[in-house]
Motif scaffolding. Structure first.
Motif, PDB file in Angstrom:
ATOM      1  N   LEU A 173     -13.050  14.244  19.378  1.00  0.00           N
ATOM      2  CA  LEU A 173     -12.300  14.610  20.948  1.00  0.00           C
ATOM      3  C   LEU A 173     -12.980  13.617  21.870  1.00  0.00           C
ATOM      4  O   LEU A 173     -14.220  13.194  21.580  1.00  0.00           O
ATOM      5  CB  LEU A 173     -12.419  15.978  20.878  1.00  0.00           C
ATOM      6  CG  LEU A 173     -11.890  16.973  20.092  1.00  0.00           C
ATOM      7  CD1 LEU A 173     -12.417  18.321  20.510  1.00  0.00           C
ATOM      8  CD2 LEU A 173     -10.255  16.740  20.182  1.00  0.00           C
TER       9      LEU A 173
ATOM     10  N   PRO B 286      -9.046  22.306  24.662  1.00  0.00           N
ATOM     11  CA  PRO B 286      -9.699  22.966  23.532  1.00  0.00           C
ATOM     12  C   PRO B 286     -11.013  23.647  23.738  1.00  0.00           C
ATOM     13  O   PRO B 286     -11.555  24.295  23.098  1.00  0.00           O
ATOM     14  CB  PRO B 286     -10.028  21.608  22.533  1.00  0.00           C
ATOM     15  CG  PRO B 286      -9.815  20.388  23.525  1.00  0.00           C
ATOM     16  CD  PRO B 286      -8.915  20.745  24.492  1.00  0.00           C
TER      17      PRO B 286
ATOM     18  N   ALA C 247      -3.509  13.193  18.640  1.00  0.00           N
ATOM     19  CA  ALA C 247      -3.597  14.588  19.424  1.00  0.00           C
ATOM     20  C   ALA C 247      -2.193  15.237  19.452  1.00  0.00           C
ATOM     21  O   ALA C 247      -1.404  14.386  19.906  1.00  0.00           O
ATOM     22  CB  ALA C 247      -3.914  14.432  20.802  1.00  0.00           C
ATOM     23  N   CYS C 248      -1.986  16.310  18.793  1.00  0.00           N
ATOM     24  CA  CYS C 248      -0.650  16.903  18.687  1.00  0.00           C
ATOM     25  C   CYS C 248      -0.857  18.575  18.852  1.00  0.00           C
ATOM     26  O   CYS C 248      -1.673  18.931  17.806  1.00  0.00           O
ATOM     27  CB  CYS C 248       0.248  16.310  17.561  1.00  0.00           C
ATOM     28  SG  CYS C 248       1.620  17.130  17.094  1.00  0.00           S
ATOM     29  N   HIS C 249       0.194  19.138  19.365  1.00  0.00           N
ATOM     30  CA  HIS C 249       0.092  20.803  19.395  1.00  0.00           C
ATOM     31  C   HIS C 249       0.935  21.150  18.279  1.00  0.00           C
ATOM     32  O   HIS C 249       0.795  22.321  17.635  1.00  0.00           O
ATOM     33  CB  HIS C 249       0.463  21.193  20.587  1.00  0.00           C
ATOM     34  CG  HIS C 249       1.830  21.037  21.144  1.00  0.00           C
ATOM     35  ND1 HIS C 249       2.307  19.428  21.270  1.00  0.00           N
ATOM     36  CD2 HIS C 249       2.971  21.612  21.415  1.00  0.00           C
ATOM     37  CE1 HIS C 249       3.506  19.323  21.758  1.00  0.00           C
ATOM     38  NE2 HIS C 249       3.712  20.831  21.634  1.00  0.00           N
TER      39      HIS C 249
ATOM     40  N   TYR D 107      -6.148  19.130  16.906  1.00  0.00           N
ATOM     41  CA  TYR D 107      -6.138  17.828  17.644  1.00  0.00           C
ATOM     42  C   TYR D 107      -6.819  16.870  16.873  1.00  0.00           C
ATOM     43  O   TYR D 107      -6.413  15.692  16.593  1.00  0.00           O
ATOM     44  CB  TYR D 107      -6.630  17.764  18.843  1.00  0.00           C
ATOM     45  CG  TYR D 107      -5.891  18.611  20.115  1.00  0.00           C
ATOM     46  CD1 TYR D 107      -4.367  18.712  19.781  1.00  0.00           C
ATOM     47  CD2 TYR D 107      -6.472  18.796  21.364  1.00  0.00           C
ATOM     48  CE1 TYR D 107      -3.944  19.587  20.800  1.00  0.00           C
ATOM     49  CE2 TYR D 107      -5.977  19.567  22.091  1.00  0.00           C
ATOM     50  CZ  TYR D 107      -4.421  19.823  22.065  1.00  0.00           C
ATOM     51  OH  TYR D 107      -3.672  20.592  23.160  1.00  0.00           O
TER      52      TYR D 107
ATOM     53  N   SER E 157      -5.335  15.758  13.314  1.00  0.00           N
ATOM     54  CA  SER E 157      -3.837  15.698  13.313  1.00  0.00           C
ATOM     55  C   SER E 157      -3.551  14.277  12.868  1.00  0.00           C
ATOM     56  O   SER E 157      -4.359  13.161  13.136  1.00  0.00           O
ATOM     57  CB  SER E 157      -3.260  15.772  14.476  1.00  0.00           C
ATOM     58  OG  SER E 157      -1.869  15.303  14.722  1.00  0.00           O
TER      59      SER E 157
ATOM     60  N   THR F 249      -7.507  11.290  24.363  1.00  0.00           N
ATOM     61  CA  THR F 249      -6.695  10.789  23.493  1.00  0.00           C
ATOM     62  C   THR F 249      -7.347  11.322  22.295  1.00  0.00           C
ATOM     63  O   THR F 249      -8.631  11.105  22.164  1.00  0.00           O
ATOM     64  CB  THR F 249      -5.906   9.518  23.263  1.00  0.00           C
ATOM     65  OG1 THR F 249      -7.428   8.552  23.541  1.00  0.00           O
ATOM     66  CG2 THR F 249      -5.268   9.018  24.399  1.00  0.00           C
ATOM     67  N   VAL F 250      -6.552  11.297  21.000  1.00  0.00           N
ATOM     68  CA  VAL F 250      -7.275  11.397  19.656  1.00  0.00           C
ATOM     69  C   VAL F 250      -6.685  10.312  18.770  1.00  0.00           C
ATOM     70  O   VAL F 250      -5.210  10.366  18.830  1.00  0.00           O
ATOM     71  CB  VAL F 250      -7.238  12.757  18.788  1.00  0.00           C
ATOM     72  CG1 VAL F 250      -7.455  12.522  17.549  1.00  0.00           C
ATOM     73  CG2 VAL F 250      -7.929  13.647  19.484  1.00  0.00           C
TER      74      VAL F 250
ATOM     75  N   MET G 154      -7.584  24.570  18.796  1.00  0.00           N
ATOM     76  CA  MET G 154      -6.574  23.563  18.959  1.00  0.00           C
ATOM     77  C   MET G 154      -7.492  22.263  19.183  1.00  0.00           C
ATOM     78  O   MET G 154      -7.080  21.351  18.657  1.00  0.00           O
ATOM     79  CB  MET G 154      -5.946  23.732  20.384  1.00  0.00           C
ATOM     80  CG  MET G 154      -4.734  24.765  20.292  1.00  0.00           C
ATOM     81  SD  MET G 154      -3.402  24.372  18.975  1.00  0.00           S
ATOM     82  CE  MET G 154      -3.164  23.014  19.562  1.00  0.00           C
TER      83      MET G 154
ATOM     84  N   PHE H 197      -3.136  13.656  24.611  1.00  0.00           N
ATOM     85  CA  PHE H 197      -3.192  15.289  24.504  1.00  0.00           C
ATOM     86  C   PHE H 197      -2.180  16.197  24.771  1.00  0.00           C
ATOM     87  O   PHE H 197      -1.448  15.631  25.933  1.00  0.00           O
ATOM     88  CB  PHE H 197      -4.619  15.656  25.182  1.00  0.00           C
ATOM     89  CG  PHE H 197      -5.956  15.711  24.469  1.00  0.00           C
ATOM     90  CD1 PHE H 197      -6.423  14.759  24.058  1.00  0.00           C
ATOM     91  CD2 PHE H 197      -6.431  17.132  24.121  1.00  0.00           C
ATOM     92  CE1 PHE H 197      -7.615  14.664  23.274  1.00  0.00           C
ATOM     93  CE2 PHE H 197      -7.594  16.977  23.171  1.00  0.00           C
ATOM     94  CZ  PHE H 197      -8.254  15.663  22.895  1.00  0.00           C
TER      95      PHE H 197
END
Length: 613
Positions: A563, A443, A460-462, A453, A456, A432-433, A449, A438
């Motif tokens: 991360l 990454p 964590a988000c794309h 992440y 963000s 997680t972030v 990415m 995730f």
């Protein structure tokens, strides 16, 4: 023009509703939806508020283009404080609810307080009222939505509701509309449940006016042609949906597998977009057809069906119907991350997530963490109720049913992986972030990415900065996925542009084909005021900094721009990224500098003054 210029304020504690004008100065500076909703939220809510306290607010917001005939103009967002992360939550959804809300004449709905009893909000153009929802409490999304339509006597009503997961305060509960579209991430459904708000029923027939109808038609027609002619939006997404990515990302060595211990999944082809098209020996095909959200010409939505003979649905006729098929993120989280290569089982679990109202990304990733906890001996079969092993589809189904309904060990899974892994003494197993799980890109194989992440604003988000577009697909230009040089600028550019798209009412998938000029021409002809490309870029940057300021005030410190150690220290074992870790340390200082932030990640007075934050 384009904005409805009306906000509905709903005090759930007193049961009173009030109409007020939209703050158009804020709309000029923040556009709408994500930006405008965030501006309202941070202006009214204490950053230190507990997410489940009545003082936390829940804002439903549309963009100025929502409800128009621009392609993909059906988006809407939910803004609140996240119970999962403690960050500002802004979760985006498609389907038809947003378009209906805008056509009913509303820019936003602000929910305040907590209802003493379960209620739902019914809106029919100007007529808004709170109605009892006792009969729907404890029921699933799939029961609630058609029952409300029947109660109101109108099959055209669009409903956004929570399932049992939101009522049980699963920390990644979603708000689901149109049965299988969702404001999925960050636990917005749990906040809605904490307010005893079961659903919002929407009917709108007013239409949406734009500033320059002929100019807008010209801009949207040109935009639709660009989408149709592009290989991603005109061919790849309509044919295979987002799950066209499964094999691509797997071959790139960036498909997180077995809770990010590996970067390639041996059974990826079995759960890919291509596999959804395959006809089995008994004539069954997973993919039934594709579908589209409001006003969308891309039509990436999957409509799928589990094989009626499959063990998951064999004696359950209610699950033998068509439903929302797996997208790439769902196929990854419920498949590769848990080690399950059974497409029918994954589709069924995706149905369960829609039915109970859960984010399948966080859910699958949390189950994967639980599987590693089980494998390590940190949790036992006695605690879970059954073996919870990687690759066990039956275990995946069982734990999903338990989580969705708040039963047994499912309550622990419903806490999300950060709290789950901390509870059982293995915090390092949580991928997680800022407490959010995730998405489906490792990454180590896609370096940009990792920075996206880590920085963000919602964890964590794309979809806050989709550098995959550049690093894998070469859109708008190709960058080396394994390089770190230039990635800070790339991430910032994607983040700011995405903030604009999220605030406009458009879908971020359009940006595979559209640049800011194509988006600008549609906003400019629809909206009163001056919206140059430069102004829009500044709006995106302003939104990003506003969100950052709220999080800092909420106690989300810059040292959380990081991360998990696994990604920073354990090198990828296979694929093009073999031997690589996520080189975040090289990119983060450059990112802070480009943002106009201090070396420890705090926006400077000069930056905030320049942006008017």
């Amino acid at each position: 023009m384009s904005w409805a210029k009306r906000v509905l304020r709903v005090n759930l504690t007193t049961g009173t509703l009030k109409v007020e004008p939209t703050n158009m100065q804020w709309a000029a500076n923040y556009l709408g939806q994500r930006g405008l909703g965030t501006k309202y939220f941070v202006s009214e809510v204490d950053p230190k508020v507990d997410a489940f306290a009545p003082e936390n607010k829940l804002i439903i917001a549309t963009g100025p283009l929502t409800g128009t005939n621009a392609s993909t103009a059906g988006r809407w967002s939910v803004i609140t404080k996240s119970p999962l992360t403690g960050c500002l939550a802004c979760s985006n959804s498609g389907g038809f609810f947003g378009g209906e809300m805008k056509n009913a004449g509303w820019d936003m709905i602000i929910f305040e307080g907590k209802s003493p009893k379960p209620v739902f909000l019914s809106i029919n153009n100007d007529d808004a009222k709170l109605l009892p929802a006792d009969q729907y409490w404890g029921k699933s999304v799939w029961h609630t939505e058609p029952a409300i339509k029947k109660q109101l006597g109108d099959p055209n009503v669009k409903v956004a509701s929570i399932g049992e997961a939101g009522e049980q305060r699963v920390l990644y509960a979603a708000i689901v509309n149109d049965l299988d579209r969702a404001a999925g991430r960050s636990g917005v459904g749990a906040v809605m449940g904490s307010k005893n708000l079961k659903a919002i029923a929407m009917r709108g027939t007013k239409g949406v006016q734009v500033k320059d109808p002929m100019g807008f038609m010209k801009a949207t027609t040109a935009g639709k042609k660009i989408l149709a002619d592009h290989p991603v939006t005109g061919q790849g997404l309509p044919t295979y949906g987002t799950n066209v990515l499964m094999n691509v990302i797997n071959e790139s060595g960036a498909l997180p597998t077995h809770n990010h211990r590996d970067v390639q999944f041996a059974e990826a082809k079995k759960i890919s977009g291509e596999a959804m098209h395959e006809v089995g020996p008994d004539g069954h095909k997973n993919l039934q057809r594709n579908a589209a959200c409001f006003a969308c010409t891309i039509q990436c939505q999957r409509v799928a069906k589990v094989n009626p003979k499959h063990w998951t649905v064999k004696d359950k006729p209610q699950y033998q119907k068509e439903g929302g098929g797996v997208e790439y993120e769902n196929a990854w989280s419920l498949g590769a991350d848990t080690g399950v290569g059974d497409l029918d089982a994954i589709t069924f679990v995706n149905f369960l997530c829609n039915e109970h109202g859960m984010d399948p990304i966080s859910h699958g990733a949390t189950v994967a963490a639980a599987m590693e906890l089980y494998e390590s001996g940190a949790i036992t079969e006695k605690q879970v109720g059954f073996p919870l092993k990687f690759g066990d589809a039956q275990a995946l189904v069982k734990i999903t049913e338990m989580t969705g309904t708040g039963v047994g060990f499912g309550k622990d899974v419903g806490m999300g992986s950060k709290r789950l892994c901390a509870k059982y003494g293995k915090p390092e197993f949580s991928m997680t972030v800022k407490g959010q799980e995730f998405p489906a890109y490792d990454p180590r194989g896609i370096q940009g990415m990792g920075l996206a992440y880590a920085t963000s604003n919602r964890g964590a988000c794309h979809l806050r900065g989709y550098t995959v577009s550049s690093e894998i697909f070469g859109i708008p230009q190709k960058t080396d996925p394994l390089a770190t040089d230039g990635k800070a600028g790339l991430v910032k550019a994607f983040q700011d542009a995405t903030a604009v798209v999220d605030s406009s009412g458009l879908c971020v998938f359009t940006t595979f084909a559209w640049g800011m000029p194509e988006i600008q021409s549609q906003i400019q002809t629809a909206c009163e005021g001056d919206f140059s490309v430069e102004k829009l870029q500044q709006i995106g940057e302003r939104i990003w900094n506003l969100e950052r300021q709220f999080n800092l005030a909420a106690g989300i410190t810059p040292d959380q721009d990081t991360l998990p150690k696994r990604l920073l220290q354990d090198a990828a074992k296979t694929g093009p990224a073999k031997g690589r870790v996520a080189d975040l340390g090289k990119m983060l200082p450059q990112y802070y500098e480009l943002r106009g932030w201090s070396s420890d990640g705090v926006p400077t007075k000069e930056t905030l003054s320049r942006l008017g934050v």
